[in-house]
Design a protein around this motif. Structure first.
Motif, PDB file in Angstrom:
ATOM      1  N   ASN A  81       8.962  13.653   2.347  1.00 47.15           N
ATOM      2  CA  ASN A  81      10.048  12.665   1.679  1.00 47.15           C
ATOM      3  C   ASN A  81       9.907  11.509   3.070  1.00 47.15           C
ATOM      4  O   ASN A  81      10.019  10.497   2.677  1.00 47.15           O
ATOM      5  CB  ASN A  81      11.419  13.253   2.010  1.00 47.15           C
ATOM      6  CG  ASN A  81      11.626  13.632   0.640  1.00 47.15           C
ATOM      7  OD1 ASN A  81      11.469  13.196  -0.565  1.00 47.15           O
ATOM      8  ND2 ASN A  81      12.477  14.866   0.467  1.00 47.15           N
ATOM      9  N   ASP A  82       9.486  12.053   4.352  1.00 47.86           N
ATOM     10  CA  ASP A  82       9.364  10.990   5.438  1.00 47.86           C
ATOM     11  C   ASP A  82       8.163   9.973   5.182  1.00 47.86           C
ATOM     12  O   ASP A  82       8.116   8.581   5.216  1.00 47.86           O
ATOM     13  CB  ASP A  82       9.329  11.633   6.632  1.00 47.86           C
ATOM     14  CG  ASP A  82      10.645  12.161   7.173  1.00 47.86           C
ATOM     15  OD1 ASP A  82      11.613  11.968   6.607  1.00 47.86           O
ATOM     16  OD2 ASP A  82      10.623  13.228   8.179  1.00 47.86           O
ATOM     17  N   LYS A  83       7.151  10.695   4.676  1.00 45.88           N
ATOM     18  CA  LYS A  83       5.970  10.008   4.065  1.00 45.88           C
ATOM     19  C   LYS A  83       6.116   9.160   3.093  1.00 45.88           C
ATOM     20  O   LYS A  83       5.765   7.846   3.114  1.00 45.88           O
ATOM     21  CB  LYS A  83       4.638  10.994   3.803  1.00 45.88           C
ATOM     22  CG  LYS A  83       4.411  11.831   5.260  1.00 45.88           C
ATOM     23  CD  LYS A  83       3.435  12.937   4.625  1.00 45.88           C
ATOM     24  CE  LYS A  83       1.888  12.360   3.984  1.00 45.88           C
ATOM     25  NZ  LYS A  83       1.074  13.620   3.917  1.00 45.88           N
ATOM     26  N   ILE A  84       6.835   9.726   1.985  1.00 44.89           N
ATOM     27  CA  ILE A  84       7.145   8.664   0.775  1.00 44.89           C
ATOM     28  C   ILE A  84       8.096   7.530   1.275  1.00 44.89           C
ATOM     29  O   ILE A  84       7.551   6.264   0.896  1.00 44.89           O
ATOM     30  CB  ILE A  84       7.909   9.418  -0.199  1.00 44.89           C
ATOM     31  CG1 ILE A  84       6.763  10.545  -0.863  1.00 44.89           C
ATOM     32  CG2 ILE A  84       8.233   8.402  -1.150  1.00 44.89           C
ATOM     33  CD1 ILE A  84       7.601  11.737  -1.626  1.00 44.89           C
ATOM     34  N   ALA A  85       8.878   7.752   2.160  1.00 44.99           N
ATOM     35  CA  ALA A  85       9.643   6.664   2.503  1.00 44.99           C
ATOM     36  C   ALA A  85       8.994   5.758   3.487  1.00 44.99           C
ATOM     37  O   ALA A  85       9.212   4.308   3.247  1.00 44.99           O
ATOM     38  CB  ALA A  85      10.916   7.105   3.143  1.00 44.99           C
ATOM     39  N   ALA A  86       8.162   6.175   4.429  1.00 50.16           N
ATOM     40  CA  ALA A  86       7.451   5.273   5.088  1.00 50.16           C
ATOM     41  C   ALA A  86       6.310   4.467   4.548  1.00 50.16           C
ATOM     42  O   ALA A  86       6.226   3.153   5.016  1.00 50.16           O
ATOM     43  CB  ALA A  86       6.761   6.138   6.174  1.00 50.16           C
ATOM     44  N   LYS A  87       5.550   4.811   3.445  1.00 51.45           N
ATOM     45  CA  LYS A  87       4.790   4.280   2.752  1.00 51.45           C
ATOM     46  C   LYS A  87       5.280   3.459   1.716  1.00 51.45           C
ATOM     47  O   LYS A  87       4.679   2.629   0.838  1.00 51.45           O
ATOM     48  CB  LYS A  87       3.834   5.224   2.191  1.00 51.45           C
ATOM     49  CG  LYS A  87       2.968   5.722   3.234  1.00 51.45           C
ATOM     50  CD  LYS A  87       1.706   6.988   2.543  1.00 51.45           C
ATOM     51  CE  LYS A  87       1.108   7.789   3.697  1.00 51.45           C
ATOM     52  NZ  LYS A  87      -0.073   6.928   4.182  1.00 51.45           N
ATOM     53  N   ARG A  88       6.826   3.492   1.403  1.00 53.58           N
ATOM     54  CA  ARG A  88       7.448   2.676   0.276  1.00 53.58           C
ATOM     55  C   ARG A  88       6.838   3.069  -0.980  1.00 53.58           C
ATOM     56  O   ARG A  88       6.537   2.282  -1.607  1.00 53.58           O
ATOM     57  CB  ARG A  88       7.366   1.577   0.704  1.00 53.58           C
ATOM     58  CG  ARG A  88       8.250   0.995   2.036  1.00 53.58           C
ATOM     59  CD  ARG A  88       8.310  -0.320   2.409  1.00 53.58           C
ATOM     60  NE  ARG A  88       9.006  -0.653   3.632  1.00 53.58           N
ATOM     61  CZ  ARG A  88       9.327  -1.777   4.226  1.00 53.58           C
ATOM     62  NH1 ARG A  88       8.781  -2.957   3.512  1.00 53.58           N
ATOM     63  NH2 ARG A  88       9.743  -2.161   5.485  1.00 53.58           N
ATOM     64  N   ILE A  89       6.418   4.183  -1.232  1.00 53.37           N
ATOM     65  CA  ILE A  89       5.924   4.511  -2.538  1.00 53.37           C
ATOM     66  C   ILE A  89       7.111   4.865  -3.477  1.00 53.37           C
ATOM     67  O   ILE A  89       7.931   5.624  -3.176  1.00 53.37           O
ATOM     68  CB  ILE A  89       4.929   5.906  -2.310  1.00 53.37           C
ATOM     69  CG1 ILE A  89       3.938   5.298  -1.519  1.00 53.37           C
ATOM     70  CG2 ILE A  89       4.594   6.326  -3.663  1.00 53.37           C
ATOM     71  CD1 ILE A  89       2.980   6.433  -1.432  1.00 53.37           C
ATOM     72  N   THR A  90       6.998   4.248  -4.703  1.00 52.41           N
ATOM     73  CA  THR A  90       8.074   4.245  -5.638  1.00 52.41           C
ATOM     74  C   THR A  90       7.870   5.419  -6.666  1.00 52.41           C
ATOM     75  O   THR A  90       8.776   5.651  -7.786  1.00 52.41           O
ATOM     76  CB  THR A  90       8.464   2.985  -6.192  1.00 52.41           C
ATOM     77  OG1 THR A  90       7.218   2.469  -6.847  1.00 52.41           O
ATOM     78  CG2 THR A  90       8.685   2.156  -5.193  1.00 52.41           C
ATOM     79  N   ARG A  93       8.249  11.841  -6.249  1.00 53.37           N
ATOM     80  CA  ARG A  93       9.431  12.369  -5.733  1.00 53.37           C
ATOM     81  C   ARG A  93       9.106  13.833  -5.520  1.00 53.37           C
ATOM     82  O   ARG A  93       8.578  14.505  -6.105  1.00 53.37           O
ATOM     83  CB  ARG A  93      10.329  12.299  -7.204  1.00 53.37           C
ATOM     84  CG  ARG A  93      11.630  12.866  -7.219  1.00 53.37           C
ATOM     85  CD  ARG A  93      12.347  12.850  -8.295  1.00 53.37           C
ATOM     86  NE  ARG A  93      12.238  13.731  -9.562  1.00 53.37           N
ATOM     87  CZ  ARG A  93      12.260  15.125  -9.717  1.00 53.37           C
ATOM     88  NH1 ARG A  93      12.940  15.557  -8.995  1.00 53.37           N
ATOM     89  NH2 ARG A  93      11.460  15.453 -10.797  1.00 53.37           N
TER      90      ARG A  93
END
Length: 209
Positions: A81-90, A93
């Motif tokens: 989840n931290d990686k998804i948020a950091a890369k702003r991937i939409t 999930r």
């Protein structure tokens, strides 16, 4: 990364998982193998089962639609989840899921893939049936895992599978309802030094519903 003999193992190693260059290279190699054998499309919804920190999904993310990344390790999912948020991937999930104990989710997918997960699953037949049910008609299942080995990869105390014989796994996959799968060798890992060095090939199995 589900149904493991030591439930906290992956939680404990989650923070440093991506620091291993072999894991990075393995995920990229498997990703290339999937790209070469499956007609990926932004219209495809995908599920990575046993996703860990999502290394494989990040390799495939630009070519797919929505991706659900499922694992039973809360530590791995927190890093993911931290990686998804950091890369702003939409289009990714994270989801906490163990298909051997949890109800089958309602979603259906055009593509399901896993990397080094199946050998941790004791009841592979049950898992394959669940994965078959989660695929849309003509959907693809891609499984990357170890070829059969002598138990030295994990060592003493491991109670999963010591890799898989390709013919035996193909029979299980067909019994679960898939068409005859194909196998390719996409990566190889080594352990030990000098004359004691052992190679552990990783296959990619591709099967269609």
């Amino acid at each position: 990364m589900t149904d493991t003999p030591s439930p906290n193992h992956f939680d404990l190693h989650a923070a440093t998982w991506d620091a291993d260059p072999v894991k990075q290279a393995r995920a990229l190699a498997v990703g290339k193998g999937i790209q070469s054998q499956v007609p990926l499309s932004p219209r495809m919804g995908a599920l990575e089962y046993g996703c860990g920190t999502g290394l494989l999904s990040f390799a495939l993310q630009p070519q797919l639609g929505h991706i659900t990344l499922a694992d039973s390790s809360e530590g791995m999912l927190a890093v993911l989840n931290d990686k998804i948020a950091a890369k702003r991937i939409t289009n990714m999930r994270a989801s906490k899921l163990d298909l051997l104990t949890d109800p089958l989710p309602p979603e259906r997918y055009e593509l399901i893939y896993s990397l080094m997960t199946l050998h941790h699953i004791r009841d592979t037949d049950a898992l394959l049936r669940s994965l078959h049910a989660l695929l849309t008609p003509s959907g693809y299942l891609c499984v990357a895992d170890l070829d059969a080995e002598d138990g030295s990869f994990h060592g003493q105390g491991f109670d999963g599978h010591n890799g898989f014989d390709r013919r035996d796994l193909a029979a299980k996959v067909e019994s679960a309802g898939f068409r005859t799968p194909g196998f390719t060798t996409v990566f190889s890992m080594t352990k030990g030094e000098g004359s004691a060095q052992t190679a552990y090939p990783v296959f990619l199995m591709v099967a269609q519903k």
